[in-house]
Design a protein around this motif. Structure first.
Motif, mmCIF file in Angstrom:
data_model
loop_
_atom_site.group_PDB
_atom_site.id
_atom_site.type_symbol
_atom_site.label_atom_id
_atom_site.label_comp_id
_atom_site.label_asym_id
_atom_site.label_seq_id
_atom_site.Cartn_x
_atom_site.Cartn_y
_atom_site.Cartn_z
ATOM 1 N N MET A 192 128.161 24.257 -3.402
ATOM 2 C CA MET A 192 127.782 24.941 -2.152
ATOM 3 C C MET A 192 126.667 24.168 -1.477
ATOM 4 O O MET A 192 125.656 23.840 -2.103
ATOM 5 N N ALA A 193 126.846 23.847 -0.215
ATOM 6 C CA ALA A 193 125.838 23.096 0.529
ATOM 7 C C ALA A 193 124.625 23.970 0.783
ATOM 8 O O ALA A 193 124.748 25.156 1.099
ATOM 9 N N LEU A 194 123.447 23.375 0.642
ATOM 10 C CA LEU A 194 122.205 24.093 0.892
ATOM 11 C C LEU A 194 121.667 23.756 2.267
ATOM 12 O O LEU A 194 121.813 22.631 2.744
ATOM 13 N N THR A 195 121.023 24.742 2.931
ATOM 14 C CA THR A 195 120.380 24.508 4.219
ATOM 15 C C THR A 195 119.162 23.635 4.007
ATOM 16 O O THR A 195 118.400 23.840 3.068
ATOM 17 N N SER A 196 118.979 22.658 4.857
ATOM 18 C CA SER A 196 117.840 21.756 4.701
ATOM 19 C C SER A 196 116.543 22.516 4.914
ATOM 20 O O SER A 196 116.497 23.464 5.691
ATOM 21 N N PRO A 197 115.455 22.116 4.198
ATOM 22 C CA PRO A 197 114.167 22.791 4.369
ATOM 23 C C PRO A 197 113.696 22.798 5.808
ATOM 24 O O PRO A 197 113.126 23.767 6.283
ATOM 25 N N ARG A 198 113.955 21.687 6.526
ATOM 26 C CA ARG A 198 113.481 21.601 7.899
ATOM 27 C C ARG A 198 114.143 22.664 8.768
ATOM 28 O O ARG A 198 113.481 23.343 9.548
ATOM 29 N N ARG A 199 115.446 22.834 8.605
ATOM 30 C CA ARG A 199 116.151 23.833 9.400
ATOM 31 C C ARG A 199 115.713 25.237 9.016
ATOM 32 O O ARG A 199 115.539 26.108 9.865
ATOM 33 N N SER A 200 115.511 25.509 7.726
ATOM 34 C CA SER A 200 115.068 26.827 7.289
ATOM 35 C C SER A 200 113.711 27.170 7.874
ATOM 36 O O SER A 200 113.476 28.295 8.292
ATOM 37 N N ALA A 201 112.805 26.186 7.888
ATOM 38 C CA ALA A 201 111.480 26.419 8.442
ATOM 39 C C ALA A 201 111.569 26.729 9.926
ATOM 40 O O ALA A 201 110.858 27.606 10.434
ATOM 41 N N LEU A 202 112.465 26.030 10.635
ATOM 42 C CA LEU A 202 112.627 26.272 12.066
ATOM 43 C C LEU A 202 113.213 27.656 12.305
ATOM 44 O O LEU A 202 112.768 28.385 13.212
ATOM 45 N N ALA A 203 114.179 28.046 11.511
ATOM 46 C CA ALA A 203 114.762 29.376 11.649
ATOM 47 C C ALA A 203 113.714 30.451 11.384
ATOM 48 O O ALA A 203 113.675 31.469 12.081
ATOM 49 N N GLU A 258 122.245 34.803 23.677
ATOM 50 C CA GLU A 258 122.053 33.615 22.831
ATOM 51 C C GLU A 258 121.741 32.368 23.659
ATOM 52 O O GLU A 258 120.778 31.647 23.345
ATOM 53 N N PRO A 259 122.510 32.066 24.736
ATOM 54 C CA PRO A 259 122.164 30.898 25.556
ATOM 55 C C PRO A 259 120.766 30.996 26.167
ATOM 56 O O PRO A 259 120.051 29.995 26.273
ATOM 57 N N GLU A 260 120.373 32.201 26.564
ATOM 58 C CA GLU A 260 119.032 32.386 27.133
ATOM 59 C C GLU A 260 117.950 32.117 26.091
ATOM 60 O O GLU A 260 116.931 31.481 26.389
ATOM 61 N N LEU A 261 118.171 32.572 24.868
ATOM 62 C CA LEU A 261 117.196 32.332 23.802
ATOM 63 C C LEU A 261 117.127 30.848 23.451
ATOM 64 O O LEU A 261 116.045 30.319 23.179
ATOM 65 N N VAL A 262 118.274 30.193 23.455
ATOM 66 C CA VAL A 262 118.301 28.739 23.200
ATOM 67 C C VAL A 262 117.436 28.014 24.217
ATOM 68 O O VAL A 262 116.627 27.149 23.880
ATOM 69 N N GLU A 263 117.589 28.396 25.486
ATOM 70 C CA GLU A 263 116.813 27.755 26.549
ATOM 71 C C GLU A 263 115.334 28.097 26.438
ATOM 72 O O GLU A 263 114.467 27.225 26.584
ATOM 73 N N GLN A 264 115.002 29.360 26.163
ATOM 74 C CA GLN A 264 113.610 29.782 26.083
ATOM 75 C C GLN A 264 112.873 29.153 24.909
ATOM 76 O O GLN A 264 111.706 28.768 25.021
ATOM 77 N N LEU A 265 113.557 29.056 23.770
ATOM 78 C CA LEU A 265 112.904 28.612 22.544
ATOM 79 C C LEU A 265 113.055 27.120 22.292
ATOM 80 O O LEU A 265 112.333 26.557 21.461
ATOM 81 N N GLY A 266 114.006 26.491 22.966
ATOM 82 C CA GLY A 266 114.189 25.054 22.799
ATOM 83 C C GLY A 266 114.731 24.667 21.439
ATOM 84 O O GLY A 266 114.350 23.612 20.889
ATOM 85 N N VAL A 267 115.591 25.505 20.875
ATOM 86 C CA VAL A 267 116.184 25.213 19.572
ATOM 87 C C VAL A 267 117.698 25.281 19.691
ATOM 88 O O VAL A 267 118.240 25.725 20.710
ATOM 89 N N ALA A 268 118.377 24.859 18.619
ATOM 90 C CA ALA A 268 119.834 24.839 18.636
ATOM 91 C C ALA A 268 120.413 26.241 18.574
ATOM 92 O O ALA A 268 119.779 27.179 18.076
ATOM 93 N N ARG A 269 121.628 26.369 19.063
ATOM 94 C CA ARG A 269 122.314 27.666 19.077
ATOM 95 C C ARG A 269 122.437 28.239 17.660
ATOM 96 O O ARG A 269 122.245 29.436 17.440
ATOM 97 N N ASN A 270 122.773 27.376 16.678
ATOM 98 C CA ASN A 270 122.939 27.856 15.313
ATOM 99 C C ASN A 270 121.646 28.444 14.745
ATOM 100 O O ASN A 270 121.680 29.400 13.964
#
Length: 224
Positions: free
Chosen positions: A1-12, A37-49
């Motif tokens: 099972m693939a693990l989420t990278s620490p960097r992505r987890s910290a960003l989430a 979701e698109p509005e939050l992506v734009e406001q927060l400057g992070v990826a949709r996922n």
């Protein structure tokens, strides 16, 4: 099972914290629909996922409700409030009324003993807003104003544990009040809370406790 990278987890986690702050600060009140979701992506400057992961986490914790085709709505102000809401949503209304009566009576007694002049000014202000909301005929506005008044009484108790517990139950209690009030404000249902505030102002703990205890039980009696 693939693990989420620490960097992505910290960003989430950062996004979860930011969204939670919007809820707890009242920027996104209970019942409101949060930005898309698109509005939050734009406001927060992070990826949709990352946004999707954060929203799902808060939905899992009970703060948000994802409604397909409608949007995502705030349903609680804290994780514990979400748990309380789910746990007691189908509780017997008599038991909710008795809980309110017990908590609010104890809080009012403490408020009468411990209130400050600032507390009194706050209580006068929220009482006036409650009466204005009633006069407007807007049932939802009145529910929010009435809940704010009761929360202000609890806050005047200066008991942090009681304040926290009442706040976590607040969403459930508002739902109960919303059901009790219904869609229309009827003159015969109006309950004067002025005596409660006056008793707290006068440091009359016994009267304050009796007044506060009676409101929710009277609502229950009116239902029967």
């Amino acid at each position: 099972m693939a693990l989420t990278s620490p960097r992505r987890s910290a960003l989430a986690d950062q996004v979860i914290t930011e969204l939670r702050n919007q809820i707890t600060s009242g920027e996104w009140p209970v019942g409101s629909r949060i930005p898309t979701e698109p509005e939050l992506v734009e406001q927060l400057g992070v990826a949709r996922n990352t946004v999707r992961e954060a929203v799902r986490a808060l939905a899992h914790n009970g703060l948000l409700d994802i409604r397909q085709g409608s949007g995502t709505y705030v349903v609680a102000t804290s994780e514990l409030a979400g748990v309380m809401h789910r746990r007691f949503a189908d509780a017997d209304p008599r038991h909710i009324a008795e809980l309110r009566s017990t908590l609010e009576s104890s809080a009012a007694r403490l408020a009468a003993r411990r209130r400050t002049e600032r507390d009194v000014r706050q209580l006068d202000a929220v009482l006036a807003r409650r009466e204005e909301a009633w006069a407007s005929g807007d049932a939802e506005l009145f529910v929010r104003a009435d809940a704010t008044l009761h929360l202000a009484v609890v806050a005047a108790s200066h008991n942090d544990v009681l304040i926290g517990l009442y706040a976590d139950l607040g969403d459930l209690l508002r739902d109960w009040l919303r059901e009790d009030v219904g869609q229309e404000l009827r003159p015969e249902d109006h309950m004067d809370h002025g005596r409660l505030i006056e008793a707290i102002r006068d440091r009359d703990a016994d009267t304050a406790a009796v007044e506060a205890a009676g409101y929710s039980l009277k609502c229950l009696g009116d239902r029967a």
